[in-house]
Write an enzyme that holds these catalytic residues in place. Structure first.
Site, PDB file in Angstrom:
ATOM      1  N   ARG A 223       0.848  -1.181   0.000  1.00  0.00           N
ATOM      2  CA  ARG A 223       0.000   0.000   0.000  1.00  0.00           C
ATOM      3  C   ARG A 223       0.891   1.241   0.000  1.00  0.00           C
ATOM      4  O   ARG A 223       2.030   1.215   0.486  1.00  0.00           O
ATOM      5  CB  ARG A 223      -0.926   0.016   1.230  1.00  0.00           C
ATOM      6  CG  ARG A 223      -2.035  -1.027   1.179  1.00  0.00           C
ATOM      7  CD  ARG A 223      -3.068  -0.691   0.118  1.00  0.00           C
ATOM      8  NE  ARG A 223      -4.233  -1.565   0.149  1.00  0.00           N
ATOM      9  CZ  ARG A 223      -4.387  -2.644  -0.611  1.00  0.00           C
ATOM     10  NH1 ARG A 223      -3.408  -2.990  -1.449  1.00  0.00           N
ATOM     11  NH2 ARG A 223      -5.475  -3.369  -0.542  1.00  0.00           N
ATOM     12  N   HIS A 271      -1.604   1.087  -9.640  1.00  0.00           N
ATOM     13  CA  HIS A 271      -2.282   0.137  -8.748  1.00  0.00           C
ATOM     14  C   HIS A 271      -2.938  -0.993  -9.553  1.00  0.00           C
ATOM     15  O   HIS A 271      -4.131  -1.290  -9.391  1.00  0.00           O
ATOM     16  CB  HIS A 271      -3.329   0.864  -7.892  1.00  0.00           C
ATOM     17  CG  HIS A 271      -3.579   0.175  -6.573  1.00  0.00           C
ATOM     18  ND1 HIS A 271      -3.791   0.860  -5.413  1.00  0.00           N
ATOM     19  CD2 HIS A 271      -3.656  -1.135  -6.250  1.00  0.00           C
ATOM     20  CE1 HIS A 271      -4.005   0.005  -4.420  1.00  0.00           C
ATOM     21  NE2 HIS A 271      -3.922  -1.215  -4.906  1.00  0.00           N
TER      22      HIS A 271
END
Length: 308
Positions: A223, A271
């Site tokens: 993350r 992502h």
């Protein structure tokens, strides 16, 4: 009995077709058209709506449409509501593919060759055998272990670190804060797939980078909040790190003036390391619904204390 879907509407159409074919007893609802809220017992979502229990008074399970749940504020959810991660084999496959590409890109010096192409510089550099390239993985959960197995088949020297002790064939395993420096000291390529928790937020920082061999490289597939971005820029500027491949950032999408966009030693991807695919995830979700209906423990239930 109904399931409410709250995520990407395009993929939602695929989910809806699968439920209609294989689970017609479960009524399908797509946010925001929830119909009678008292019918909804299951919520499948990336993020939960506000006032969840007031909105869905008969909700029995929240299924996160992701392998991680850090996008959810677990503290705001009723303590008795099960939260279940989606352990989609398609996500794991995607993570293995991305990790292989990223490690091989750094191993084969592709960041330097990309810059040479831009400057029209035709120059070969010495090739390092994979057995001499040490790859360390932070996080040793199911996905990380599959990634390690994939990288192992290419011949890389492998190590892994996690908060708790693990034993993995062919991998030198380290655990806890005390063993972190020893782990880092032998990582030519450091790959992060940790879950995001209070303990791991900001873990990719100047202190961690300082323990890596000079010239090491970073891959972050976890993350964005794992990484202290200014510390990475400093480490690249000093030569402590030679490059980074980042699939996640603190702010997504990155603002136009973000320094990572034009940095010659950083590769950014939006992502996309892995995405939930209805075709592979549907069976996992349906089996967990059936388990709940039978009163059995579901696969992927989140431990609220650990955050994953």
């Amino acid at each position: 009995m109904a399931l409410l879907y709250k995520s990407d509407p395009v993929r939602g159409q695929h989910w809806q077709a699968l439920f209609a074919e294989h689970a017609p007893d479960i009524a399908w609802r797509a946010w925001p058209d929830i119909g009678n809220p008292e019918d909804i017992e299951y919520l499948a979502a990336w993020q939960a709506p506000d006032n969840l229990i007031q909105l869905l008074p008969n909700l029995k399970v929240l299924f996160a449409l992701s392998a991680g749940v850090d996008q959810l504020d677990l503290s705001s959810l009723p303590s008795g509501l099960p939260v279940v991660r989606l352990l989609d084999p398609g996500i794991t496959q995607g993570m293995c593919e991305y990790a292989s590409w990223a490690v091989l890109s750094l191993h084969r010096d592709m960041l330097r060759y990309r810059q040479q192409q831009l400057s029209r510089d035709w120059q070969a550099h010495m090739l390092q055998p994979a057995a001499n390239r040490r790859v360390g993985v932070m996080g040793l959960g199911t996905q990380a272990q599959r990634i390690l197995a994939t990288l192992g088949s290419m011949g890389f020297a492998l190590s892994g670190w996690a908060r708790s002790a693990h034993q993995i064939t062919g991998v030198d395993c380290y655990a806890g804060d005390a063993q972190l420096p020893a782990f880092l000291s032998q990582c030519d390529i450091l790959l992060c797939v940790l879950p995001l928790t209070e303990q791991t937020q900001g873990i990719l920082n100047r202190h961690v980078f300082a323990h890596l061999p000079r010239g090491a490289a970073l891959i972050n597939m976890g993350r964005g909040r794992h990484l202290v971005e200014d510390d990475l820029l400093d480490a690249l500027g000093s030569g402590q790190l030679s490059g980074a491949i980042l699939d996640v950032l603190q702010e997504e999408p990155a603002p136009a003036d973000h320094p990572f966009w034009d940095h010659p030693q950083i590769v950014l991807t939006p992502h996309i390391a892995a995405m939930t695919q209805p075709a592979t995830a549907f069976g996992v979700l349906l089996e967990n619904i059936r388990r709940h209906q039978r009163g059995e423990r579901m696969v992927g239930e989140v431990d609220r204390n650990r955050g994953y």
